[in-house]
Write a protein that holds these residues in place. Sequence first.
Motif, short mmCIF file in Angstrom:
data_model
loop_
_atom_site.label_atom_id
_atom_site.label_comp_id
_atom_site.label_asym_id
_atom_site.label_seq_id
_atom_site.Cartn_x
_atom_site.Cartn_y
_atom_site.Cartn_z
N TRP A 141 42.88 39.27 39.22
CA TRP A 141 44.20 39.50 38.64
C TRP A 141 45.02 38.22 38.62
CZ3 TRP A 141 47.61 42.84 42.40
CH2 TRP A 141 47.56 42.32 43.68
N VAL A 184 50.56 48.80 33.23
CA VAL A 184 49.50 48.47 34.20
C VAL A 184 49.01 49.80 34.77
CG1 VAL A 184 48.91 47.35 36.39
CG2 VAL A 184 50.48 46.22 34.79
N TRP A 228 48.85 46.29 44.63
CA TRP A 228 49.56 45.82 43.45
C TRP A 228 51.03 45.61 43.76
CZ3 TRP A 228 52.94 48.41 39.78
CH2 TRP A 228 53.19 47.64 38.64
N TRP A 254 54.50 43.77 39.13
CA TRP A 254 54.07 42.71 38.21
C TRP A 254 55.31 42.09 37.56
CZ3 TRP A 254 48.91 41.62 37.76
CH2 TRP A 254 48.58 40.65 36.82
#
Length: 161
Positions: A72, A83, A94, A97
């Motif tokens: 990533w 996403v 995660w 983002w």
Amino acid sequence: MSPQPVVRVLFLSMGNAARSIMAEYLLRRLGHERFETFSAGVLPRGEVHPLALKVLRERFRLEPTGARSKSWEELQGEHFDLVITLCDKAHEAWAVWPGRPRAAYWDEPDPVAFEGSEAAREQLFLQVGRELSQRLDLLCALPVEKLLHLPHGDERVAAPL
């Protein structure tokens, strides 16, 4: 009539060896150019699993040319509208983002980690591919305006798309 916007989608898993690769290539076909698709892994395996490629070729009649397992981190500067994380570990890892893309969470079993006979392993890859294809059909049925109004990245929800 103005052209429909293209939705940029990132599929994120831990290893980027099966689930996210299959989702990326399935959406490329199912999305009829409404989507630009990418996949990546938090801790990429470095190669795409041969059974993922086999299922894409034989079951879905797709040629996954250029498929590769990548981090990533390669995509950190990219803008995404959506996403989709495909496992608990990627969902937990995660971070929001940059650019606050919309987010969805689809928990799919990791066929790469499954231990069993070759036939049972291939069956699980096929099952995951079918489940992804069904979810992607639903995603494709949504108008682009609805996709672009999903919750932002800091409002992540387990989306049943």
